[in-house]
Each structure stands twice: as C-alpha cells, then as structure tokens.
Design a protein around this motif. Sequence first.
Motif: not given
Length: 625
Positions: A529-544
Amino acid sequence: MFSLNRSAFLNNPASISGSFPDKHRRILPTRVVVAGSSNRDKSNGSLLMATDESTATLKEMRDGYAEVVDPKSGVSGGVQDVYGEDTATEDQPVTPWSVSVASGYSLLRDPHHNKGLAFSEKERNSHYLRGLLPPTVISQELQVKKMLHNIRQYQVPLQKYMAMMDLQERNQKLFYKLLIDNVEELLPIVYTPTVGEACQKYGSIYSRPQGVFISLKDKGKVLEVLRNWPEKNIQVIVVTDGERILGLGDLGCHGMGIPVGKLSLYTALGGIRPSACLPVTIDVGTNNEKLLDDEFYIGLRQKRAIGQEYAELLHEFMTAVKQNYGERILIQFEDFANHNAFDLLEKYGTTHLVFNDDIQGTASVVLAGLISAMKFLGGSLADQRFLFLGAGEAGTGIAELIALEISKQGLIVSSRLESLQHFKKPWAHEHEPVKELVDAVNAIKPTILIGTSGQGRTFTKEVVEAMASLNEKPIIFSLSNPTSQSECTAEEAYTWSQGRAIFASGSPFDPFEYGDNVFVPGQANNAYIFPGLGLGLIMSGAIRVHDDMLLAAAEALAGQVTQENFDKGLLYPPFKNIRKISAHIAAEVAAKAYELGLATRLPPPKDLVKYAESCMYSPAYRTYR
Ligand SMILES: O=C([O-])CC(=O)C(=O)O
Ligand SMILES: [Mg+2]
C-alpha cells in the motif's frame, strides 16, 4: 520566479575554493554552470553536466541548490547542486534537462551517478575515467546478473542484507535495478524479516549515515540538523522513534533500519526518486536494558523521554519539516509504540500530510485481502465475524477501516472498558471475559481471525483447528513481523486446517505443499500500500491524507487480484507486478484527492494510471555526454 546568479555563487566561498581545475569544468548547452554543492568534497574532481532528452524548468533555488523539474511529469530530475552564471526563470525553460555529476575518481565514488564497469568507452574518455576502471565494459543487465549471483552465495540473510546496503552505497541505480527486477527474491532481504535482524544488530553493522538522526541533544536545532542532509528536495519522510520495531519491541536508535528499508521500497515499488526520500530516527532514549548495556549501541544511553519533553521534540521536528520542505511533504509515521502512534496521528493529521503505516497502511492492505476473499469466496464483509488477537495500532486500525467499509462493531470485551486505552474503546464488545484464544474462537465463532499481537505462535493447533471446525474456509491472517513473531506459520495454518485455510501473513512464507496442492501464502504487508499511496499523494500534490484514500487504495489493490491468483490461495497479486499495482493504487488515491478537493497539482492529468507510471523513477543508467 527566481534568478540564478553569480552573486549566490560568490557569496559561498567554499564553492569556489579553487579546487576545480578549469579543464574539468563543463559548460553545457544549457545556460547553467554547475559548480558543485557546498558540502561535497570537490578536491577530487570537477563537476559536469549530463544531459537528457526532456526539457525542464528550474524551479527553486535554496542554499545554492536548484531543482530541475520535468514539466511533463512534475517530477524532479534530481539536480541538487547548480549555481548559475546566467539567469533562468520559472517560465523560461532550460533545455535540455540537466544533471550534475562529479567526474574522474569522485564520479566512481558517487553512488548517485556511478555506473562501475558499465561506463562506456566514450564516457571513460570524456569523464577522466581511463585507468580507473579495468578495460572491460559490461551492460547493466550483466551487472545485475553478477550481483545476484554474488548475493546468492551468502547463506546468511544478514550477509545478503549487508551486501545490498553496500551496493546501495556504491551504485544506487544498480541497487534499484537489482531490487526491482528481482523483487520477490530480494524483498525479504531489504525488508521483513531480515531488516528486523538488521535493526537488532544495527550498532554492529552501522557504517554510514543512511538517514538523519535527531536526538534530544538536538532540541532547538532540529531545522539545522535537517539542513545537514545533502538532498534538499525531499518529498517523503519515514520517521520512527524506534519504540516498537516490527514485533521486536523497543530497539531505540537501532530502529533506523526500518525507515531506510521502507524508503527503499518507496523507490523500488512506488517509483519515488531516491533523492526525494529521507529516513529519520528520533532518539529520545530507549527502555531496552540490553541495548543500554550494549557497548555497540549507537543511541542515547538513557531511558525514554516521555510527556512534555517527548512532545516538544516531536513538535519541533514536525514544524521544522514543514518549514524546510513545504506543505506537501509526506510524513509516514512508522513503528511508534501505541500510546504515541495514535496521539501523533490525531495531533498532526489535520495540519500535515501524514499517515501512520502501522495503523492505516496495514488496515488498507488487510481490507484489500478481505475484499478479494469476499470476491472469490462469495459473501459480504458485513456477514463476517472478526476476531482480533492484538488491539494495538494494526488491530484497531484494521477494525476501523473495515467498520468504515461496513459499519460494523469490533470485539473487545466491554467489561474491560474502564481499563482500556482510549483507542481500544470503540472496539469493546459485550461478552464474558475469556482467557484463552481458543475459548474466544469457540464462543465468538469468527469467520476471520486476525493476529496483530506481536506474539509469535499464538495461533496454536487448537486455535486453527477450532477455526477450521467452524468454517469451511477459515480466513486466518498472521500479521505480526518478522517471521519469528508471526502468530502461526503458513505450514501450520494449512496443515491444521487440512488445507482449507485462506491464509496471509505479514512476513513472507514459502509456498507449501499439502496433499496434491501447492499453496502460495499471500503477504498481507503494508508494502503493497504505502508506495502507491505515497505516489498518489505526491503526484496529486495532496495536502492531507483522508480515510477514503485508504479505502480507495484497498479497492485498487483488491482489483489487481485475479482468479488465477486466488486459485493458488493468494489474496494478493504477486509482488513481481508491484510497480503496475502501485500505479493503480496511486491513480485511485490521486483521484480521491482531487475529488475531495485535497489535491493542489492542477489541473488533474487525464489518465492517472499512465501519469503515475510516467512519474516513476527509472533505475536505468543515463548516458553522460
Ligand atoms: O514493516 C513491516 O513489514 C510491516 C510493518 O509495518 C510492521 O510490522 O511494523
Ligand atoms: Mg511498521
């Protein structure tokens, strides 16, 4: 907008110490001159620029560092040390994409750019490598083959681990190519279970800094400490205080092996570039007497700071991180003890981009396994009865996420409510107290048994047999890590259930032959989970981070499981496809971030899966011109 100018360069005398022989300096077709970082020893060689095909913009300059960002993917090309003689602006592209590397002997000593025997004749000529390498030139593929051969010679897993760490330190791209191409074989080396042993012996095997140590001694200076780390454009931090390392307990400062391991997975499995990853260990002491007496212990020799002293250091760290790296820095809390893990998540969940891997990552991976079990076995989660052994971070995190999915209550006996820690209370269940797990199984009649106790071999023969007598297909998850702490082994689960158990474990087990069947146990590990979750957060510029993103990640992972996987007993897709899986998870997480209005990288890319794939770090060598 910013300008790269000569005065920044001149203001930093260290960077023009005269250690650059002119013949070594390269001025490439960009308008940027590379002059080296202020904290790298430049006496051994000069710096030059290698070029790549893509165009790029210079985005940011801080302390003499500039980041070159590929405008297509938004991903940094990893330039760290650029000083300009000319000016460049955000809207004025600098072409081509440029990477600065050392040349000569220091190029061979620079793990980010070293290619060893794979340097071509041309590169050897132009980069002052003649004579520093033997005559043969080999491909990266052959280097991988050779390394794998060497690693297989070691009988002891810890030796393999050390060989891998050595390679990472010597030739980063080869390390990642080796790991990515052989992920199923090498994951158990750089990750659980071997990383657990590495942490236990971290003091003895410690050789070079792999991350940042922040101790009580650094109070008031945490920002300065962070700035000592050579990479400036950090996108993800994994931080631990070492108090609950896997199921091994308090390993204090030796917990550093965990953030290091997790972040190599961020790169190998999720494609986050290595220079954007920062492992951090916060050392507030340890209550592990054995370590305090160990002459090789590398941490503070004191009992753990608690209360205000602890909270203040953590707060300084959280504040400094945001100040130094900005709003969109992702912080993954890892292997904190229960009492701090929940508090930290609650405290910083609303102000920072944070998640706790042991609570939320584990919950998401388990939910994914359960969704795929329901898909192939039939039935719905709402019809299941869950029994958890272990009501810590993982247990309650899983319960909460399942409940979110089906609004169902957990099973902690509520007569103990008064004495329960606050995070356990929502899961207290009306029931007579039971002492033995087997009695609980017989009384509650669960269809799904989940172990997150950190206690090895607690799913005894009686427990597994009871599950098997109650259910045609008992679902049994032994999640505690490393292997020594697993609640039961794959062999035990299959044998004691006469081959009927649907089994998954946190640490890997080999396929097991039972009767005419070979069962392949699934690895219900948050590494899915965490690698894909992290990539998704980073590539969308998520803030939370939002719980719906964890549900989305679980659904995305479950969506990758095929009938063929399940027929072998697998609730998860094989790790060998993990980059594709991570891209799907990232896409779903990013989609959620956009939907919830938590994404800042706008407008959203059209095809999120393709976009995720295009953002991923490649371990292939670049050509240096
Ligand atoms: O590191 C792992 O393998 C999974 C995990 O987060 C833990 O056990 O704490
Ligand atoms: Mg963990």
